[in-house]
Design a protein around this motif. Structure first.
Motif, short mmCIF file in Angstrom:
data_model
loop_
_atom_site.label_atom_id
_atom_site.label_comp_id
_atom_site.label_asym_id
_atom_site.label_seq_id
_atom_site.Cartn_x
_atom_site.Cartn_y
_atom_site.Cartn_z
N THR A 94 -24.15 -12.21 -3.75
CA THR A 94 -23.59 -13.64 -4.64
C THR A 94 -22.98 -12.54 -6.16
O THR A 94 -21.31 -13.22 -5.63
N ARG A 95 -23.61 -11.15 -6.36
CA ARG A 95 -23.02 -11.11 -7.18
C ARG A 95 -21.16 -10.44 -7.51
O ARG A 95 -20.87 -10.27 -7.45
N ASN A 96 -21.46 -10.03 -5.81
CA ASN A 96 -20.04 -9.42 -5.41
C ASN A 96 -19.14 -9.79 -5.19
O ASN A 96 -17.92 -9.83 -5.85
N LEU A 97 -19.57 -11.34 -4.98
CA LEU A 97 -18.57 -11.92 -4.49
C LEU A 97 -17.94 -12.92 -5.68
O LEU A 97 -17.13 -12.32 -6.18
N LEU A 98 -18.70 -13.17 -6.47
CA LEU A 98 -17.99 -13.94 -7.63
C LEU A 98 -17.14 -12.58 -8.11
O LEU A 98 -16.46 -13.57 -8.69
N ASP A 99 -18.56 -11.55 -8.55
CA ASP A 99 -17.24 -10.66 -9.72
C ASP A 99 -16.21 -10.52 -8.66
O ASP A 99 -14.75 -10.41 -9.81
N ALA A 100 -16.24 -10.03 -7.44
CA ALA A 100 -14.17 -10.01 -6.57
C ALA A 100 -13.33 -11.40 -7.17
O ALA A 100 -12.47 -11.48 -7.71
N LEU A 101 -14.06 -12.50 -7.14
CA LEU A 101 -13.21 -13.96 -7.36
C LEU A 101 -12.90 -14.02 -8.34
O LEU A 101 -11.39 -14.44 -8.62
N ALA A 102 -14.03 -13.68 -9.52
CA ALA A 102 -13.15 -14.06 -10.88
C ALA A 102 -12.09 -12.43 -11.10
O ALA A 102 -11.48 -12.80 -12.35
N ASN A 103 -12.07 -11.36 -10.82
CA ASN A 103 -10.88 -10.37 -10.91
C ASN A 103 -10.21 -10.28 -9.88
O ASN A 103 -9.21 -9.99 -11.01
N GLY A 104 -10.29 -10.95 -9.27
CA GLY A 104 -8.74 -11.28 -8.61
C GLY A 104 -8.81 -12.09 -7.71
O GLY A 104 -7.72 -11.99 -6.78
N GLY A 105 -9.29 -13.35 -8.05
CA GLY A 105 -8.80 -14.32 -7.61
C GLY A 105 -8.19 -15.55 -7.14
O GLY A 105 -7.91 -15.17 -8.98
N TYR A 153 -20.09 -16.69 -14.37
CA TYR A 153 -19.46 -16.44 -14.58
C TYR A 153 -18.58 -17.96 -14.77
O TYR A 153 -17.49 -17.88 -14.37
N GLY A 154 -19.62 -18.83 -14.90
CA GLY A 154 -19.50 -20.06 -15.45
C GLY A 154 -17.95 -20.58 -16.35
O GLY A 154 -17.30 -21.52 -15.64
N ASN A 155 -17.58 -19.51 -17.05
CA ASN A 155 -16.43 -19.78 -17.58
C ASN A 155 -15.40 -18.88 -17.09
O ASN A 155 -14.61 -19.23 -17.70
N ARG A 156 -15.27 -18.59 -15.77
CA ARG A 156 -14.12 -17.92 -15.41
C ARG A 156 -13.77 -18.31 -13.71
O ARG A 156 -12.52 -18.24 -13.49
N LEU A 157 -14.90 -18.80 -13.47
CA LEU A 157 -14.86 -19.55 -11.63
C LEU A 157 -14.86 -21.50 -11.89
O LEU A 157 -16.32 -21.50 -13.10
#
Length: 298
Positions: A94-105, A153-157
């Motif tokens: 879950t962390r890897n997906l959220l990080d990828a979405l926050a940085n490149g989605g 990631y609440g303030n980024r996604l």
């Protein structure tokens, strides 16, 4: 055409969600771990990815460029034998997906499927989302941890947290209680070994869950919210056994196997759907008896 990424697409829930998304006009992309799995209606493309590999997850997000994401990929069987794998999949994945979405989605809605198991044995009648987490097993712990990771990631996604209570339907693994009983009845077996029948659960139909997920990701007011998905009514497992007997017309004996009685068993789990219905309207609830009839059909 707007694109939606559904992780864990070939799992139980994904197979019902995908056609709903396609009918709503989305180009549906899904993920699968390992072998490609069964064909799922409505899916434009399946992507093989290991969510433990952060670079692979980043490439997935870059390739698909999803407008919406529904994260279902998880080990959902409470008694899964490999606890370490459960923690890796449910938390690190879950962390890897959220990080990828926050940085490149650039998604405008990201739904994270958590679980009512986070409530454990809370004694509060119909559980509302404000009840503090108190997980009674490792699966519940991983889901609490995934929610805490999501909060980073609440303030980024544009996050939506869903907490589905128990649900079932055709195609669910026989590891789960109701499909196990249905399988025995369909094979006309005269005896089944089960665990504790005194526990009570709030059961929904998988089609109700799929409908709720679709409506949540399409509702801007859902962003930032946490929602129980449930019927609001608990049924004892012993009652379910009797309902299946009556619907099927097949008599069978039930034997309690001590090996199936878990020390960390949640005794009663029933939720309140008030918050989610306030945001997306009434859930498309299916009476449990109708769900059982559907599962017993040839």
């Amino acid at each position: 055409m707007r694109k939606v990424l559904v992780t864990g697409m070939t799992g139980f829930t994904g197979r019902y969600l995908a056609p709903r998304l396609a009918d709503a006009g989305y180009e549906v992309h899904g993920t699968v771990h390992g072998e490609s799995g069964p064909r799922v209606a409505g899916v434009s493309r399946l992507h093989r990815v290991d969510f433990g590999d952060s670079e692979a997850v980043s490439r997935l997000v870059e390739t698909v460029e999803p407008n919406k994401v529904v994260h279902l990929a998880a080990i959902a069987y409470v008694a899964h034998a490999d606890v370490a794998e459960m923690y890796r999949t449910n938390i690190v994945g879950t962390r890897n997906l959220l990080d990828a979405l926050a940085n490149g989605g650039s998604a405008d809605a990201v739904l994270l499927a958590s679980s009512a198991n986070i409530y454990g044995n809370a004694r509060a009648g119909r559980l509302e989302e404000t009840v503090p987490p108190s997980p009674a097993n490792d699966y519940g712990v991983t889901k609490v941890a995934a929610e805490l990771v999501a909060a980073l990631y609440g303030n980024r996604l544009p996050l939506i947290i869903s907490r589905p209570f128990n649900y079932t339907g055709r195609g669910q693994s026989d590891e789960f209680l109701i499909p196990k009983i249905i399988s025995h009845v369909r094979r006309r077996m005269d005896q089944i070994q089960l665990g504790n029948l005194d526990v009570a659960r709030d059961f929904s139909d998988v089609r109700t869950i799929a409908d709720a997920y679709l409506r949540l990701i399409q509702t801007p007011e859902a962003i930032g919210g946490t929602f129980n998905i449930c019927s609001g009514h608990a049924t004892q497992l012993g009652e379910i056994v009797e309902m299946i007997r009556q619907i099927s017309g097949h008599e069978f004996a039930v034997r309690t196997n001590p090996d199936f009685v878990r020390a960390d068993e949640v005794k009663t789990l029933v939720g309140s759907p008030a918050r989610v219905e306030q945001v997306i309207g009434p859930l498309a609830k299916v009476p449990l008896e109708d769900t059982l009839r559907w599962m017993l059909q040839d």
